[in-house]
Structures are given as structure tokens and as C-alpha cells.
Design a protein around this motif. Structure first.
Motif, PDB file in Angstrom:
ATOM      1  N   VAL A 198      -2.078   4.160  10.166  1.00  9.94           N
ATOM      2  CA  VAL A 198      -3.280   3.987   9.355  1.00  9.94           C
ATOM      3  C   VAL A 198      -4.457   4.389  10.230  1.00  9.94           C
ATOM      4  O   VAL A 198      -4.707   3.772  11.269  1.00  9.94           O
ATOM      5  N   ASN A 199      -5.154   5.453   9.827  1.00  7.15           N
ATOM      6  CA  ASN A 199      -6.248   6.007  10.638  1.00  7.15           C
ATOM      7  C   ASN A 199      -5.811   6.229  12.083  1.00  7.15           C
ATOM      8  O   ASN A 199      -6.463   5.814  13.041  1.00  7.15           O
ATOM      9  N   ASN A 200      -4.665   6.860  12.231  1.00  6.21           N
ATOM     10  CA  ASN A 200      -4.089   7.258  13.522  1.00  6.21           C
ATOM     11  C   ASN A 200      -3.592   6.092  14.375  1.00  6.21           C
ATOM     12  O   ASN A 200      -3.229   6.297  15.537  1.00  6.21           O
ATOM     13  N   GLU A 201      -3.569   4.887  13.826  1.00  5.14           N
ATOM     14  CA  GLU A 201      -3.022   3.739  14.559  1.00  5.14           C
ATOM     15  C   GLU A 201      -1.679   3.365  13.954  1.00  5.14           C
ATOM     16  O   GLU A 201      -1.572   3.098  12.754  1.00  5.14           O
ATOM     17  N   LYS A 202      -0.661   3.327  14.812  1.00  7.34           N
ATOM     18  CA  LYS A 202       0.680   3.051  14.333  1.00  7.34           C
ATOM     19  C   LYS A 202       0.782   1.619  13.826  1.00  7.34           C
ATOM     20  O   LYS A 202       0.270   0.679  14.433  1.00  7.34           O
ATOM     21  N   VAL A 203       1.463   1.464  12.679  1.00  6.47           N
ATOM     22  CA  VAL A 203       1.700   0.131  12.123  1.00  6.47           C
ATOM     23  C   VAL A 203       3.027  -0.389  12.683  1.00  6.47           C
ATOM     24  O   VAL A 203       4.070   0.236  12.500  1.00  6.47           O
ATOM     25  N   ALA A 204       2.967  -1.516  13.365  1.00  5.59           N
ATOM     26  CA  ALA A 204       4.171  -2.071  13.997  1.00  5.59           C
ATOM     27  C   ALA A 204       4.715  -3.289  13.276  1.00  5.59           C
ATOM     28  O   ALA A 204       5.877  -3.654  13.450  1.00  5.59           O
TER      29      ALA A 204
ATOM     30  N   LEU B 186       0.819  -1.202   0.000  1.00  3.76           N
ATOM     31  CA  LEU B 186       0.000   0.000   0.000  1.00  3.76           C
ATOM     32  C   LEU B 186       0.859   1.262   0.000  1.00  3.76           C
ATOM     33  O   LEU B 186       0.568   2.226  -0.718  1.00  3.76           O
ATOM     34  N   LEU B 187       1.923   1.267   0.782  1.00  5.76           N
ATOM     35  CA  LEU B 187       2.811   2.426   0.843  1.00  5.76           C
ATOM     36  C   LEU B 187       3.435   2.713  -0.522  1.00  5.76           C
ATOM     37  O   LEU B 187       3.536   3.866  -0.947  1.00  5.76           O
ATOM     38  N   VAL B 188       3.850   1.650  -1.212  1.00 10.00           N
ATOM     39  CA  VAL B 188       4.431   1.820  -2.545  1.00 10.00           C
ATOM     40  C   VAL B 188       3.369   2.273  -3.534  1.00 10.00           C
ATOM     41  O   VAL B 188       3.601   3.165  -4.357  1.00 10.00           O
ATOM     42  N   LYS B 189       2.185   1.668  -3.439  1.00  6.97           N
ATOM     43  CA  LYS B 189       1.082   2.013  -4.329  1.00  6.97           C
ATOM     44  C   LYS B 189       0.718   3.494  -4.221  1.00  6.97           C
ATOM     45  O   LYS B 189       0.402   4.153  -5.217  1.00  6.97           O
ATOM     46  N   CYS B 190       0.782   4.030  -3.026  1.00  5.12           N
ATOM     47  CA  CYS B 190       0.417   5.429  -2.789  1.00  5.12           C
ATOM     48  C   CYS B 190       1.574   6.400  -3.041  1.00  5.12           C
ATOM     49  O   CYS B 190       1.402   7.616  -2.897  1.00  5.12           O
ATOM     50  N   GLY B 191       2.734   5.873  -3.388  1.00  2.00           N
ATOM     51  CA  GLY B 191       3.872   6.736  -3.661  1.00  2.00           C
ATOM     52  C   GLY B 191       4.557   7.267  -2.425  1.00  2.00           C
ATOM     53  O   GLY B 191       5.369   8.191  -2.496  1.00  2.00           O
ATOM     54  N   LEU B 192       4.254   6.678  -1.260  1.00  2.00           N
ATOM     55  CA  LEU B 192       4.902   7.115  -0.022  1.00  2.00           C
ATOM     56  C   LEU B 192       6.228   6.408   0.201  1.00  2.00           C
ATOM     57  O   LEU B 192       6.988   6.759   1.115  1.00  2.00           O
ATOM     58  N   ALA B 193       6.507   5.411  -0.609  1.00  2.00           N
ATOM     59  CA  ALA B 193       7.789   4.712  -0.578  1.00  2.00           C
ATOM     60  C   ALA B 193       8.107   4.278  -1.997  1.00  2.00           C
ATOM     61  O   ALA B 193       7.208   3.961  -2.786  1.00  2.00           O
ATOM     62  N   GLY B 194       9.386   4.292  -2.329  1.00  2.00           N
ATOM     63  CA  GLY B 194       9.779   3.937  -3.672  1.00  2.00           C
ATOM     64  C   GLY B 194       9.930   2.452  -3.906  1.00  2.00           C
ATOM     65  O   GLY B 194      10.002   2.001  -5.055  1.00  2.00           O
ATOM     66  N   SER B 195       9.968   1.658  -2.812  1.00  2.00           N
ATOM     67  CA  SER B 195      10.139   0.215  -2.937  1.00  2.00           C
ATOM     68  C   SER B 195       9.662  -0.454  -1.657  1.00  2.00           C
ATOM     69  O   SER B 195       9.440   0.214  -0.632  1.00  2.00           O
TER      70      SER B 195
ATOM     71  N   GLY C 144      11.465  -2.333   0.166  1.00  2.09           N
ATOM     72  CA  GLY C 144      12.545  -2.173   1.148  1.00  2.09           C
ATOM     73  C   GLY C 144      12.454  -0.855   1.881  1.00  2.09           C
ATOM     74  O   GLY C 144      12.639  -0.789   3.098  1.00  2.09           O
ATOM     75  N   GLU C 145      12.155   0.190   1.148  1.00  8.55           N
ATOM     76  CA  GLU C 145      12.014   1.502   1.777  1.00  8.55           C
ATOM     77  C   GLU C 145      10.785   1.541   2.669  1.00  8.55           C
ATOM     78  O   GLU C 145      10.811   2.120   3.775  1.00  8.55           O
ATOM     79  N   ALA C 146       9.689   0.921   2.212  1.00 14.03           N
ATOM     80  CA  ALA C 146       8.471   0.854   3.025  1.00 14.03           C
ATOM     81  C   ALA C 146       8.731   0.094   4.315  1.00 14.03           C
ATOM     82  O   ALA C 146       8.229   0.471   5.394  1.00 14.03           O
ATOM     83  N   ARG C 147       9.514  -0.970   4.214  1.00  9.81           N
ATOM     84  CA  ARG C 147       9.842  -1.766   5.414  1.00  9.81           C
ATOM     85  C   ARG C 147      10.573  -0.909   6.447  1.00  9.81           C
ATOM     86  O   ARG C 147      10.288  -0.958   7.646  1.00  9.81           O
ATOM     87  N   LYS C 148      11.516  -0.092   5.981  1.00  4.96           N
ATOM     88  CA  LYS C 148      12.264   0.767   6.901  1.00  4.96           C
ATOM     89  C   LYS C 148      11.352   1.805   7.557  1.00  4.96           C
ATOM     90  O   LYS C 148      11.526   2.133   8.747  1.00  4.96           O
ATOM     91  N   LEU C 149      10.393   2.327   6.801  1.00  2.51           N
ATOM     92  CA  LEU C 149       9.457   3.303   7.368  1.00  2.51           C
ATOM     93  C   LEU C 149       8.652   2.690   8.507  1.00  2.51           C
ATOM     94  O   LEU C 149       8.483   3.290   9.575  1.00  2.51           O
ATOM     95  N   VAL C 150       8.135   1.477   8.274  1.00  5.47           N
ATOM     96  CA  VAL C 150       7.341   0.799   9.299  1.00  5.47           C
ATOM     97  C   VAL C 150       8.203   0.459  10.510  1.00  5.47           C
ATOM     98  O   VAL C 150       7.810   0.690  11.666  1.00  5.47           O
TER      99      VAL C 150
ATOM    100  N   GLU D 240     -13.072   6.680   3.450  1.00  7.32           N
ATOM    101  CA  GLU D 240     -11.695   7.142   3.287  1.00  7.32           C
ATOM    102  C   GLU D 240     -10.801   6.685   4.442  1.00  7.32           C
ATOM    103  O   GLU D 240     -11.171   6.746   5.609  1.00  7.32           O
ATOM    104  N   CYS D 241      -9.634   6.219   4.061  1.00  7.36           N
ATOM    105  CA  CYS D 241      -8.638   5.758   5.023  1.00  7.36           C
ATOM    106  C   CYS D 241      -7.428   6.672   4.903  1.00  7.36           C
ATOM    107  O   CYS D 241      -6.981   6.985   3.793  1.00  7.36           O
ATOM    108  N   ILE D 242      -6.888   7.115   6.037  1.00  6.01           N
ATOM    109  CA  ILE D 242      -5.795   8.082   6.018  1.00  6.01           C
ATOM    110  C   ILE D 242      -4.488   7.401   6.400  1.00  6.01           C
ATOM    111  O   ILE D 242      -4.326   6.878   7.505  1.00  6.01           O
ATOM    112  N   LEU D 243      -3.564   7.407   5.444  1.00  8.27           N
ATOM    113  CA  LEU D 243      -2.196   6.947   5.700  1.00  8.27           C
ATOM    114  C   LEU D 243      -1.368   8.160   6.108  1.00  8.27           C
ATOM    115  O   LEU D 243      -1.510   9.240   5.529  1.00  8.27           O
ATOM    116  N   LYS D 244      -0.498   7.958   7.077  1.00 10.62           N
ATOM    117  CA  LYS D 244       0.369   9.047   7.488  1.00 10.62           C
ATOM    118  C   LYS D 244       1.807   8.543   7.550  1.00 10.62           C
ATOM    119  O   LYS D 244       2.086   7.508   8.152  1.00 10.62           O
TER     120      LYS D 244
END
Length: 406
Positions: free
Chosen positions: A371-377, A347-356, A358-364, A391-395
Motif C-alpha cells: 500500500v503506497n509502496n509499503e509492504k503489508v505484513a 480492500l483487496l476483495v473490494k478492488c477485485g484484486l482477490a476473489g475472496s 481467503g485468497e486475499a489472506r494468501k496474497l498478504v 489517491e492510494c496505490i495498491l500493488k
């Protein structure tokens, strides 16, 4: 202050071949200058900003810009600043990209008779006779000197094709041709183009005599300007269909503290008196400086209405943490789900918030995703399709919000 001195104070000039004469020509509006653009995409990006703003400043002072599109050199590929060989584009692709460039450039400069021009070097390079080129132009170049150029030295270890080796000769010929047929007496380019540009100046002098006036200038930090065009999720485009005005605004709103005043100086058209006052800003004042930068550049590229919307959306999202109609949005389809679920990394890659992934993994793993104010662990967390019925809000981090819907 003359326009030349202002360019220096703004940090835009690095090297010149004849500063006194160049200053006189620019300040008196006597320069017909060109800047080259490589048509490798159908949109310009923020890495082109310094060149576009420079063209605008100089045209405002009465000088004539030539936007040179590298349709011919694009068939070869520029080795400058690259460690690999550029893929060769079709003529149709190059023409499409040229058309897109002109529409975006019209936000900065005015085209027309006696004003700015756009030319494509394919118009003369594609018609060159190889034997004539070797005899008339190749004889003016020393292979030893060419191999000492940084743009070639960087490629020698991995291999430099003969195709790419010709790039300097072709770019030099561009200036020679523009000088003869368009009255172009000055060229601008990045530090990584310095050797190619000197080649053009020298070719004019060798072919037309020492009295031929051809000036060379390089833009300071152009290599850094190219980096500006890239974010973790890809390029920041000037095309609103590729990068929305809100995302464009947020890119500049979130730049590093160390860069904000430099960008205001180089890229905005705010008076130097106002910018000098901002040089002493620090702490919370830098956040205000970032808002000013983001607003000014969004206005420049997308217009005041979109800049106002982006500013309003950014403030409402940041203060309230809620949603906004101007928030960047990604719509998911059935094909995005497997058994009614989608992975958070996907989802992070799909939304353009991560380029890959691997990068999405580091963000998490760094605790920077909610996701909707709940931290993804958990990097393996799956999200049910029902979550996106509304609507779902990614931050990402503290300031980057993204809306996701079915």
C-alpha cells in the motif's frame, strides 16, 4: 495457404467429421456455420475469444456465421463440463443478455443481409409440442449412446436431472432446424460439445437422408478457452464497464510465459509468417510477445485509442511505479468503513484484486501486497479513511497496480 490449413496451423481445430469436404467448403466460402453462446451473463468474456475470432476469420474468407443464442436451451441448462445444475433464467434476462452479446459481437463480425445473423433458439424450441418431439426426434436417439457421452457421465455420480438429460436432444434439434430454415451446413463447438454436435449431424441424416450435408467441427482447447475467462478475482469481461481496457490489457500482459505464443497463434490476426518467427523467442523476448498480445487483443475488443492508452499506462506504471489516469480505480464510500477504518483483506476483495478473503489472506502472507509502496505484513491490518483522501496505490505482485480513492 487456405483458411482451413491456417486454422489447423493456429491450433484451432481438433476433430472434424469429413475433413476433405469441410476444407473445400471453408476455403471456397461456401460454409454457413453456427456457434452457440449461452446467455448466462450480460457480457461475453475472454473465454469466448476463440469462437469470436474463428467467426471473424471465416467471415473474412466469405463464409456466413450464425451466432446462436441459447435462449431456449438456457431455460434448461447445459450439463457439459458442469458438476451442478445451472439456474434457470427468466425470458427478460435472456433477452437483455442477447442484446448485449450482439453489440459486442459487432466488434468481430458484420451482421446484415447475406452476412452474419444472430438467432435465438427460443424462437423454435419454445413452440415445440412435446408429443411431436418425442415421436419425431426422440425416436432418433439411443439412451444407451447418450449415457456414454462424457457430458452425461460427469454428472451421473452427483445426479443428472431429466431436465438436463434433454439438452442433447435440444441442441441436436437446433442444428436440424438451422439446416432446414437457414441453410446452415456446418457447426462449430468445443470439445465438451462433441457428443451433442454429433447428435445434430446424425439427426439430420436420419430425418433427411444420407445425402444431406451437415458437417461437424470442434475447436481445440475450447475448455481451456473457457478457463481463460476466469481470473482469481472473477471473469475478464469484454464489457468495458465490467473490465476496463487497462485491466483487460493487463490480463493478457500477465499471462504465463508458456501460454503467450499459443494465444498469439490462436487469438490474434497477425500473419503466420510473423508468428513463426516468434516461435523461437524466449526469456526477455516473451515479455515483448506479451505486450504484442495484450495490445492486439485490446485493439480488437476496445479499439486502437484504448489500446494505446492501456499500453502507455502500463509502461508508465511499470517503469515509474507511479500513478496514471488510466489506472483501474475503485472509489470507496462511507459505508465501506467501520469506525473510520477498512481491513486490508476487505480492500483487496473490494478492488477485485482477490476473489475472496481467503485468497486475499494468501496474497498478504506471501508478501505480495503493498500500500503506497509499503509492504503489508499483517492480514489484520486496518487502513484509516484519511489514507484515501488522496489517491492510494495498491500493488499486487510485481505488475498489478490499483488506485483507491474516496
Amino acid at each position: 495457404m487456405g483458411v482451413f490449413q491456417e486454422l489447423k496451423e493456429r491450433g484451432l481445430l481438433a476433430q472434424v467429421t469429413n475433413e476433405e469436404e469441410i476444407q473445400k467448403m471453408i476455403d471456397n466460402g461456401k460454409a454457413t456455420f453456427y456457434i452457440g453462446f449461452d446467455p448466462t451473463a450480460d457480457s461475453l468474456h475472454v473465454g469466448h475469444f476463440m469462437a469470436l475470432c474463428l467467426m471473424k476469420r471465416l467471415q473474412m474468407a466469405g463464409n456466413r456465421p450464425i451466432a446462436l443464442i441459447g435462449g431456449g436451451t438456457g431455460m434448461v441448462g447445459d450439463p457439459s463440463g458442469r458438476s451442478d445444475m445451472r439456474s434457470v433464467m427468466t425470458v427478460e434476462t435472456i433477452q437483455h443478455n442477447c442484446d448485449c452479446f450482439k453489440k459486442q459481437m459487432e466488434r468481430f463480425i458484420e451482421f446484415g443481409e447475406g452476412k452474419a445473423q444472430m438467432v435465438n433458439n427460443a424462437d423454435w424450441l419454445m413452440n415445440l409440442n412435446y408429443i411431436e418431439l418425442l415421436r419425431d426426434v426422440g425416436s432418433c436417439f439411443s439412451v444407451n449412446n447418450m449415457l456414454r457421452a462424457e457430458c452425461y457421465k460427469q454428472r451421473m455420480e452427483k445426479g443428472l436431472s431429466f431436465l438436463e438429460f434433454n439438452y442433447m436432444i435440444m441442441q441436436s434439434y437446433d442444428f436440424y432446424y438451422l439446416f432446414q430454415h437457414y441453410g446452415c451446413n456446418m457447426q462449430f463447438g468445443g470439445n465438451d460439445q462433441w457428443s451433442n454436435m454429433l447428435g445434430g449431424t446424425e439427426l439430420i441424416r436420419r430425418k433427411l437422408g444420407k445425402d444431406a450435408h451437415a458437417m461437424t467441427i470442434t475447436l481445440l482447447l475450447n475448455s481451456e478457452g473457457k478457463k481463460m475467462g476466469k481470473t482469481a478475482a472473477g471473469a475478464v469481461w469484454l464489457d468495458p464497464n465490467k473490465t476496463s481496457p487497462y485491466e483487460f490489457f493487463q490480463y493478457w500482459r500477465n499471462i504465463d510465459d508458456a501460454d503467450v505464443l499459443k494465444c498469439i497463434r490462436m487469438l490474434t490476426f497477425l500473419p503466420m509468417e510473423q508468428i513463426r518467427e516468434m516461435d523461437s523467442w524466449e526469456g526477455a523476448q516473451l515479455n515483448r510477445a506479451k505486450e504484442i498480445l495484450a495490445y492486439e487483443l485490446t485493439d480488437l475488443v476496445h479499439g486502437k485509442e484504448e489500446a494505446d492508452k492501456a499500453m502507455e499506462a502500463a509502461k508508465s506504471i511499470f517503469v515509474g511505479g507511479g500513478t496514471s489516469e488510466n489506472m483501474p480505480t475503485t472509489q470507496l464510500t462511507e459505508e465501506d468503513f467501520t469506525d473510520g477504518q477498512i481491513g486490508v483483506l476487505t480492500l483487496l476483495v473490494k478492488c477485485g484484486l482477490a476473489g475472496s478473503n481467503g485468497e486475499a489472506r494468501k496474497l498478504v502472507q506471501g508478501g505480495g501486497v503493498t500500500v503506497n509502496n509499503e509492504k503489508v505484513a499483517d492480514i489484520k491490518q486496518m487502513l484509516d479513511k484519511e489514507l484515501f483522501a488522496q489517491e492510494c496505490i495498491l500493488k499486487k505482485g510485481k505488475k498489478t497496480f490499483h488506485k483507491v480513492m474516496l
